[in-house]
Scaffold this motif. Structure first.
Motif, PDB file in Angstrom:
ATOM      1  N   THR A 827      71.217 -10.626  36.736  1.00 24.32           N
ATOM      2  CA  THR A 827      70.351 -11.070  37.828  1.00 24.32           C
ATOM      3  C   THR A 827      69.540  -9.916  38.425  1.00 24.32           C
ATOM      4  O   THR A 827      68.541 -10.131  39.082  1.00 24.32           O
ATOM      5  CB  THR A 827      71.171 -11.731  38.961  1.00 24.32           C
ATOM      6  OG1 THR A 827      72.071 -10.754  39.482  1.00 24.32           O
ATOM      7  CG2 THR A 827      71.937 -12.932  38.469  1.00 24.32           C
ATOM      8  N   ASN A 830      65.010  -6.864  34.890  1.00 28.19           N
ATOM      9  CA  ASN A 830      63.727  -7.479  34.563  1.00 28.19           C
ATOM     10  C   ASN A 830      63.072  -6.697  33.428  1.00 28.19           C
ATOM     11  O   ASN A 830      62.679  -5.553  33.606  1.00 28.19           O
ATOM     12  CB  ASN A 830      62.820  -7.506  35.794  1.00 28.19           C
ATOM     13  CG  ASN A 830      61.542  -8.280  35.498  1.00 28.19           C
ATOM     14  OD1 ASN A 830      61.497  -9.050  34.537  1.00 28.19           O
ATOM     15  ND2 ASN A 830      60.512  -8.054  36.290  1.00 28.19           N
ATOM     16  N   LYS A 868      65.324 -15.839  32.351  1.00 22.67           N
ATOM     17  CA  LYS A 868      64.667 -15.452  33.594  1.00 22.67           C
ATOM     18  C   LYS A 868      64.357 -13.944  33.626  1.00 22.67           C
ATOM     19  O   LYS A 868      63.331 -13.514  34.154  1.00 22.67           O
ATOM     20  CB  LYS A 868      65.588 -15.815  34.764  1.00 22.67           C
ATOM     21  CG  LYS A 868      64.876 -15.778  36.118  1.00 22.67           C
ATOM     22  CD  LYS A 868      65.774 -16.320  37.219  1.00 22.67           C
ATOM     23  CE  LYS A 868      65.101 -16.119  38.558  1.00 22.67           C
ATOM     24  NZ  LYS A 868      66.022 -16.349  39.672  1.00 22.67           N
ATOM     25  N   SER A 869      65.264 -13.165  33.023  1.00 19.20           N
ATOM     26  CA  SER A 869      65.139 -11.710  33.178  1.00 19.20           C
ATOM     27  C   SER A 869      64.405 -11.023  32.029  1.00 19.20           C
ATOM     28  O   SER A 869      63.829  -9.964  32.213  1.00 19.20           O
ATOM     29  CB  SER A 869      66.534 -11.080  33.274  1.00 19.20           C
ATOM     30  OG  SER A 869      67.238 -11.609  34.357  1.00 19.20           O
TER      31      SER A 869
END
Length: 987
Positions: A827, A830, A868-869
């Motif tokens: 989380t 990135n 997402k990352s």
């Protein structure tokens, strides 16, 4: 005879043939006034041939034929004989003499020539008249050349030594009362003043180099000696004065305190706060190295009291005059000489240097009697002021002019004069052997020659007494690097001389008496109870006194050394200046501190003194305590306290015997102080200090280790506490070194775990992993540490730290915990489309592999996080490929059933990953095409091939890919060459 001539033969050597030289020497009233020799040797010393001829004449006077002066012999000849004589002379030397003979003949025959105006003719063999100057022959040109050469070498190649030996030659000439001494010094000085470096140093505003500075000092001191010659003529003195003034006025003339910078007003003095002082430094006259000699020209030797002192050992006051106060004698009737001390000592130096040793000794004794009386009076004054001064805790009284480091070296001069009178000269011993290692001098007691009955006094005990008085004088630190450096140097020189003295009972008594006086001496002694804030520290001196006294009076030795430990300039702030004091009181300008250029050296001397005391006090707990307190109170530098701690540790743990616990505890306590001092400041040696402290505590024992673990927060940062301290304490080596039993091991481990958890709470980012490692063997502690990590994960930790701990968890056999931490790490991450070499890629691949191995549910949980990352197509396709190769859940978690079937990319959770990968390829392609150069076309085509492989994993993948390619051809039709390559490969 006034003229000696002869031939000197130098025997043949292996390389040189036999040589014969003609030598001629003129002398007058026992001095050689000129020399010539065929060898042509140029030096300030006579050549060997001149010496040989002179010695031959001295040792064998009857072998040398004595003749009348040549003029007498010629007088006895008649006209024919004279003609014969001249013709034979010309024939013998016609090549050299003929032109001169012709010229002289012309002049004699011309009636109005100059030669005919004078009666008679010169005779070199007849000697000088009684009124003529007579002085030893000195080759002036040679002196100039040599000094110039040595100066040009700038203190290298031993040139400094050579110049010092020339100065020594001048001193030797003065002692032999050879008038050439002053002449040679003049020649040397002229060359020094012509040194081209002087103007260079002045322009650059830099100080003269250290070696050169010392030579200039000696030059200045020698001139003081010359002008104070007790028997020089007035006209000589006025001639020297003119010269000295001329040199002193030249702008390149070096200043007495060693730098050119001081001519400028001190910038801080321009500030309003010290307006009372700004005048002072601007109006201060310029003092050059010659100023003291110029002032010395005003001194004379005519004073009748002075004459009586130096001419008799038995000069005393009449007994009936001894009651009242007298300026001329003390209460025992011994003469006093109340002149400014350095000036009086310069007189002693002059007497010694000009060959009047007895007179020098007599004046020295009078000066010492005066100093003793002053010491007594100062003691009495202090007794009246003691209460008030002790309340204030500081004093403004001090000597503005220190005797140690003074340009005239007064204390060194008195000490030398006295010890020279006590030297035992060994048979045929030269001062220094060829190797240059001089043997320490041997002294004996020589009783002081006076009419008083006190027979215990010897010149040697006086020498010790005056050195101690001078070194112990309280004085303000002078201004400027050079003057401060000179104080240290001079102190070391005097101590080196003191160490040559064998302390017998007489000298020990002198030493003790003087030390007691210094301790009680109030503000006039540097070892008194109260001193001035800018007082020159006494550490070096006290170290000598401590070592000298220790075998004879340990209590006094410690009292003195402990008193000397202070360094007030670092402890107090400057008082506001008070200009109303009388002139012998110093008012301190706040702006002057910290202009102590030698502070580093002084602090290291303070440290040396402390180290000497620690070594001596080994095994004596009470003494060690007091020394420790003095260190903690007076030493302000952490690196010096660390050095002391290391010294104490070394002395406490000798390789060949048992450790000394008393000193070990002191080492530990000093180490702990260093830890506290450097905890919040950056120190490049900090890691070394922390490691050393653990070693020291280990040596002290298990209690010390428990103590540092329990009070870690006041000593270490959390990182140091976990990664260095606790880790070392728990290491196998420590356990073996201490040979601990089980309860002790448990106690240590428990302390280490408590520390680990406290550190993890305080700084989870840097301590979590160490904390987990330290708590491995205790279930509850381990769980607590894990919980701390989970709590900190969402806010305080980076993905790198979390991945590291996650991998550690997997390694420890906690795969589900590892999965949880890896998910939290994802989380925070990135990865952009072009970061295909990012260091976290391996962590992402590992996290996905871990999830896959745990089963479908875990994989389903991590894929949304990955999508997402991670936006990098190649990484996503790599993850996808790995997930389709084997069935999930192979880790075999107990209580779980696995189907053992491969997963399909059409169904969740891989469908989401496939879509994300395809869209990442599409986005990346467009990004790359916006700024692509022809040399990357080939690489781009390969990239599209990889994309096709991923597209084909989808059910309608080939249709999607074809549309994608058509789309590209349409949008980027301008890039003709590239689109040609795309068509060739993909149709």
């Amino acid at each position: 005879g006034f003229h000696l001539s002869g031939t000197v033969t130098e025997p043949a050597t292996a390389t040189e043939p036999e040589m014969t030289y003609k030598v001629a020497i003129s002398f007058d009233r026992c001095k050689i006034t000129s020399v010539t020799c065929g060898c042509g040797n140029k030096d300030i010393f006579y050549c060997a041939h001149v010496v040989a001829l002179s010695l031959y004449r001295i040792r064998k006077p009857d072998q040398v034929k004595l003749r009348l002066p040549i003029s007498e012999t010629l007088f006895q000849m008649n006209r024919d004989q004279l003609q014969k004589f001249v013709q034979y002379l010309i024939t013998a030397h016609h090549t050299e003499v003929l032109p001169t003979a012709q010229k002289l003949a012309d002049e004699i025959l011309s009636s109005n020539s100059e030669i005919n105006q004078v009666h008679g003719a010169p005779d070199p063999t007849a000697g000088a008249s009684i009124d003529d100057e007579n002085c030893w022959h000195l080759d002036e040109e040679q002196v100039r050349e040599q000094v110039k050469l040595f100066l040009s070498q700038g203190g290298y190649y031993g040139s400094g030594k050579q110049l010092n030996s020339m100065f020594a030659k001048v001193r030797e000439m003065l002692r032999m009362r050879d008038s050439n001494g002053a002449r040679m010094l003049t020649l040397i000085t002229e060359q020094f003043m012509a040194d081209p470096r002087l103007s260079l140093w002045r322009q650059q505003g830099t100080g003269i180099t250290e070696k050169c500075r010392q030579l200039w000092d000696e030059l200045g001191a020698l001139w003081v000696c010359v002008v104070l010659n007790p028997h020089c003529k007035l006209e000589e003195k006025s001639c020297w004065l003119r010269q000295l003034r001329k040199w002193g006025e030249m702008d390149v003339c070096p200043l007495e305190d060693g730098n050119y910078g001081n001519e400028l007003p001190n910038i801080t003095n321009a500030l309003t706060q010290s307006s009372g002082h700004s005048q002072d430094s601007l109006a201060r006259p310029r003092r050059t190295v010659f100023t003291r000699a110029i002032e010395g020209c005003d001194l004379h030797w005519q004073d009748s009291h002075l004459q009586r002192i130096i001419s008799s050992d038995f000069y005393v006051s009449p007994s009936y005059q001894r009651e009242g106060e007298s300026l001329l004698f003390n209460s025992q009737g011994q003469p006093l000489w109340l002149e400014h001390v350095p000036t009086a000592c310069a007189r002693v130096d002059a007497l010694r240097s000009h060959g009047y040793p007895r007179e020098a000794l007599r004046l020295t004794v009078a000066i010492i009697n005066t100093l003793r009386l002053q010491q007594q009076r100062q003691l009495e004054i202090y007794k009246h002021q003691k209460k008030e001064l002790l309340q204030r805790g500081a004093t403004t009284i001090t000597n503005l002019e220190g005797w140690v480091g003074h340009p005239l070296n007064p204390i060194g001069c008195l000490f030398l004069t006295l010890t020279e009178a006590c030297r035992l000269e060994e048979e045929n011993c030269l001062e220094i052997s060829d190797a240059g290692d001089s043997k320490p001098p041997v002294y004996q007691h020589v009783p002081v020659a006076t009419s008083s009955q006190d027979s215990s006094e010897s010149y040697l005990s006086l020498a010790l007494e005056v050195a101690l008085m001078g070194m112990g004088q309280q004085r303000v630190m002078p201004e400027g690097l050079y003057a401060q450096d000179k104080v240290c140097r001079n102190e070391e020189q005097i101590i080196a001389r003191l160490q040559d003295l064998e302390l017998d009972p007489v000298l020990v008594q002198t030493l003790r008496k003087q030390c007691i006086l210094l301790l009680e001496g109030g503000p006039f002694s540097g070892l008194g109870e109260v001193i001035h804030r800018e007082s020159v520290p006494m550490h070096t001196f006290a170290k000598y006194l401590f070592s000298a006294l220790l075998p004879h009076d340990a209590d006094l030795a410690y009292k003195l050394a402990l008193r000397a430990m202070r360094l007030p300039v670092l402890e107090t702030t400057a008082p506001s200046s008070d200009v109303t004091h009388p002139h012998h009181l110093v008012s301190v300008v706040p702006s002057r501190y910290p202009r102590w250029f030698t502070l580093g050296h002084l602090e290291s001397q303070q440290c040396e003194l402390a180290s000497t005391m620690l070594t001596a006090a080994k095994g004596d707990m009470l003494r060690l305590r007091t020394v420790l307190e003095a260190i903690q109170k007076n030493i302000h530098s952490s690196s010096l306290i660390f050095k002391l701690a290391q010294d104490a540790f070394k002395i406490a743990t000798p390789a060949d015997s048992n450790s000394d616990t008393t000193l070990l505890n002191v080492a530990l306590e000093l180490g702990l102080q260093v830890m506290r001092m450097t905890l919040s400041t950056l120190n490049w040696r900090r890691r070394e200090m922390v490691r050393w402290l653990v070693t020291c505590a280990t040596e002290v024992g298990v209690r010390a280790l428990v103590s540092i673990l329990q009070s870690w927060y006041s000593l270490f940062t959390p990182t140091e506490a976990t990664s260095i301290v606790a880790a070392t304490v728990m290491s196998h080596n420590t356990i073996l070194r201490l040979s601990l039993d089980y309860p002790q091991r448990e106690e240590l481990a428990s302390c280490a775990r408590t520390l680990a958890l406290q550190c993890a709470m305080k700084d989870p980012q840097n301590c979590a992993l160490s904390a987990l490692t330290l708590c491995e063997k205790d279930h509850i502690a381990f769980e607590t540490a894990y919980q701390i990590v989970i709590d900190a994960a969402s806010t305080g930790m980076t993905y790198t730290q979390l991945f590291t701990i996650a991998r550690y968890m997997e390694h420890r056999g906690y795969p589900l915990r590892a999965f949880k931490l890896a998910s939290l790490a994802m989380t925070h991450l990135n990865l952009a489309y072009n970061q295909d070499t990012h260091p976290a890629i391996n962590d992402v691949l590992w996290a996905c592999a871990l999830s896959h191995s745990l089963g479908k549910n875990e994989l389903a949980a991590i894929i949304p996080l990955v999508v997402k990352s991670v936006h990098c197509a190649t990484v996503l396709s790599d993850i996808l490929r790995r997930c389709t190769m084997t069935a999930p859940g192979l880790a075999g978690i107990p209580g779980r059933r696995n189907s053992g079937k491969l997963m399909s990319t059409d169904k969740a959770p891989l469908r989401q990953l496939l879509d994300a990968t395809i869209s990442a390829y599409i986005n990346t392609t467009h990004s790359r095409l916006t700024h692509i150069s022809p040399r990357h076309y080939g690489e781009f085509i390969e990239f599209l091939s990889k994309a096709r492989e991923t597209f084909l994993l989808a059910q309608d993948g080939h249709i999607q890919f074809a549309q994608f390619i058509d789309n590209l051809k349409q949008i980027y039709k301008g890039k003709k060459k590239l689109m040609l390559l795309v068509r060739e490969r993909f149709g």
